[in-house]
Design an enzyme around this catalytic site. Structure first.
Site, PDB file in Angstrom:
ATOM      1  N   LYS A  75     -13.067 -41.168  50.019  1.00 37.81           N
ATOM      2  CA  LYS A  75     -14.206 -41.459  49.144  1.00 37.81           C
ATOM      3  C   LYS A  75     -13.711 -41.665  47.710  1.00 37.81           C
ATOM      4  O   LYS A  75     -12.855 -40.908  47.238  1.00 37.81           O
ATOM      5  CB  LYS A  75     -15.205 -40.299  49.200  1.00 37.81           C
ATOM      6  CG  LYS A  75     -16.517 -40.545  48.450  1.00 37.81           C
ATOM      7  CD  LYS A  75     -17.484 -39.353  48.627  1.00 37.81           C
ATOM      8  CE  LYS A  75     -18.831 -39.609  47.974  1.00 37.81           C
ATOM      9  NZ  LYS A  75     -19.772 -38.469  48.154  1.00 37.81           N
ATOM     10  N   SER A 150     -24.374 -39.955  49.816  1.00 36.98           N
ATOM     11  CA  SER A 150     -23.635 -40.888  49.004  1.00 36.98           C
ATOM     12  C   SER A 150     -22.312 -41.347  49.617  1.00 36.98           C
ATOM     13  O   SER A 150     -21.779 -42.383  49.205  1.00 36.98           O
ATOM     14  CB  SER A 150     -23.358 -40.257  47.632  1.00 36.98           C
ATOM     15  OG  SER A 150     -22.500 -39.144  47.758  1.00 36.98           O
ATOM     16  N   SER A 174     -24.490 -35.300  51.253  1.00 37.96           N
ATOM     17  CA  SER A 174     -23.787 -36.593  51.223  1.00 37.96           C
ATOM     18  C   SER A 174     -22.699 -36.798  52.263  1.00 37.96           C
ATOM     19  O   SER A 174     -22.174 -37.901  52.378  1.00 37.96           O
ATOM     20  CB  SER A 174     -23.189 -36.832  49.843  1.00 37.96           C
ATOM     21  OG  SER A 174     -24.185 -37.321  48.977  1.00 37.96           O
TER      22      SER A 174
HETATM   23  N1  GLN Z   1     -28.591 -37.475  48.055  1.00 33.65           N
HETATM   24  C1  GLN Z   1     -28.433 -36.311  47.222  1.00 33.65           C
HETATM   25  C2  GLN Z   1     -28.465 -36.720  45.782  1.00 33.65           C
HETATM   26  O1  GLN Z   1     -28.756 -37.836  45.528  1.00 33.65           O
HETATM   27  C3  GLN Z   1     -27.149 -35.601  47.571  1.00 33.65           C
HETATM   28  C4  GLN Z   1     -25.969 -36.271  47.027  1.00 33.65           C
HETATM   29  C5  GLN Z   1     -24.661 -35.627  47.394  1.00 33.65           C
HETATM   30  O2  GLN Z   1     -24.600 -34.763  48.270  1.00 33.65           O
HETATM   31  N2  GLN Z   1     -23.633 -36.011  46.668  1.00 33.65           N
HETATM   32  O3  GLN Z   1     -28.224 -35.957  44.899  1.00 33.65           O
END
Ligand code: GLN
Length: 474
Positions: A75, A150, A174
């Site tokens: 990532k 994400s 995410s």
């Molecule tokens: N979707 C969640 C957010 O937008 C979690 C994101 C994540 O775990 N990095 O914050």
């Protein structure tokens, strides 16, 4: 489907080579990356050097690590020395970190071959990769749909068989949410189990790095490789990496598994059916299913959207046009910083910075941030009480299967609600994993979620393996 375990076995026993495995990965990436937008950067030359080093070590008769010759996708919020690292933000365009994240060093020491950096929602804020400054990633199972986020690029890399394994990060879901939407396994480890040295911070009290794979065993192996104390991360747990792979076949006989209604209610009928099917499969394998209600979990999402933006507003203060990446000139320093941040950050990142700054501002701190911290304590205590009654908790990962591009992008609340089942674990610092179980609308995969108390990864993998067999994928 090739697993990391089989690739490493074949490379070690001479029926394949690290270079051959890498070339196959690079070919698959070349064939599909234009369509799917999984990788932001492919490190052809660096990966070839690493693969050749693995083959040379084998030729010299040296022992090579458990991931010998296994290509892996990373990532793009994890630093790798000399490799462009953007966090999918324009503000970091052109930045090349001068050091490796600890997870990269551990992968390379284990013989793995990092092949490139994968797309994400900008600064890991989002659930679809639509917030990337470099365009969205497409779901390999249905390119008209999102891969989740994400860590959407890392999930898609595995789902498209570009690599057998990848790394993501999970602050509120995410890793687990894109794993569910792409039909693969994804794990959020116990807070502190994996070093975050070299991970670009979003919300430091929640962020964790974790694995993606097609099989439960591969995630267990990858987590073993990256876990364990690191003096470079002050939040790192003091113990060495746990034994996980050796326990994947332990089963669930005698285990008490809590079916928590707050973790699946309101989902699509197919998702609810998948969770019930998983409960039945675990019962048939010798577990006792206990129906539970943990009402506090309903508050998790609201608390998260104060705590995570508050921490992000502080963490992202460092992107000021002075030290990293992009700068837009201005008449004086303040004007330069304002112009840089205005041009460099996307809409969602700006929204989070404003939310967080507001929640932390004098006069509102107690009412918002302070209140959210109290809810966090309630969540921690509620999980702890539940784990006096059960060993593992079962729920859904997401309320539905992968959604279409644009379906939720215009409405932040609709997007945030996709993480309603994943966020509570992050608040508690406990581990959880998602694995595919059954199918929903359009024949798309459904993810079920297994949660446990801190450091219970081994039993989560054993339960996941039980479900993997029951689902006919082993
Ligand atoms: N979707 C969640 C957010 O937008 C979690 C994101 C994540 O775990 N990095 O914050």
């Amino acid at each position: 489907m090739k697993t990391a375990l089989s690739i490493a076995d074949n490379v070690r026993n001479g029926s394949s080579t690290a270079v051959a495995e890498l070339e196959q990965t690079l070919d698959t990436i070349a064939a599909r990356n234009d369509e799917l937008n999984v990788f932001l950067h492919v490190d052809h030359d660096g990966a070839r050097v690493m693969a050749e080093a693995v083959d040379a070590a084998i030729a010299r008769g040296e022992s090579v690590g458990p991931l010998a010759g296994v290509p892996i996708a990373i990532k793009d919020n994890l630093c790798q020395r000399g490799i462009p690292t953007t966090c999918s933000s324009k503000i970091l365009e052109g930045w090349r970190p001068p050091y490796n994240a600890t997870v990269i060093d551990r992968l390379v020491a284990a013989g793995a071959v990092p092949v490139g950096k994968t797309n994400l929602d900008e600064f890991a804020m989002g659930s679809s990769t639509e917030n990337s400054a470099y365009g969205p990633t497409r779901n390999p199972l249905d390119p008209s749909r999102v891969p989740g986020g994400s860590s959407g690029g890392s999930a898609a890399a595995v789902a498209a068989a570009m690599t057998s394994i990848s790394l993501g990060s999970d602050t509120g879901g995410s890793i687990r949410q894109p794993a569910a939407l792409c039909g693969i396994v994804g794990v959020k480890p116990t807070y502190g189990l994996v070093s975050r040295y070299g991970m670009i911070a979003f919300s430091s009290s929640l962020d964790q790095i974790g694995p993606f794979s097609s099989t439960v065993a591969d995630s267990a192996l990858l987590l073993e490789v990256i876990a364990g104390h690191d003096p470079l991360d002050s939040t790192s747990l003091p113990e060495s990496s746990p034994s996980l792979l050796a326990h994947v076949d332990d089963g669930v006989a005698g285990k008490r598994i809590g079916l928590v209604k707050e973790l699946y209610e309101g989902s699509s009928p197919a998702v609810v059916a998948a969770v019930m099917g998983a409960a039945e499969a675990l019962r048939e394998a010798g577990a006792t299913i206990v129906e539970l209600s943990i009402p506090e979990l309903r508050l998790g999402l609201s608390a998260y959207y104060l705590i995570a933006p508050a921490e992000a507003s502080s963490n992202l203060a460092r992107y000021d046009g002075v030290r990293f990446g992009r700068r837009v000139d201005g008449e004086d320093v303040t004007a330069m910083m304002e112009a840089t941040r205005t041009a460099g950050f996307g809409a969602e990142v700006k929204r989070r910075i404003m939310l967080g700054t507001y929640a932390l501002s004098a006069g509102y701190y107690d009412a918002y941030y302070g209140q959210a911290l109290k809810v966090r304590t309630l969540t921690i205590n509620a999980f702890a009480r539940a784990y006096q009654e059960v060993d593992i908790i079962l729920g859904a990962t997401t309320p539905d299967v992968a959604f279409a591009f644009g379906e939720k992008a215009a409405d932040p609340m609709a997007m945030y609600l996709n993480d309603v089942f994943t966020i509570p674990t992050n608040l508690a610092g406990d581990p959880a994993l998602s694995l595919p179980f059954g199918r929903g609308d359009h024949n798309l995969p459904i993810g079920v979620q297994l949660l446990g108390p801190g450091r219970s990864e081994a039993q989560l993998f054993a339960a996941a393996r039980t479900l993997e067999i029951a689902d006919g994928r082993a």
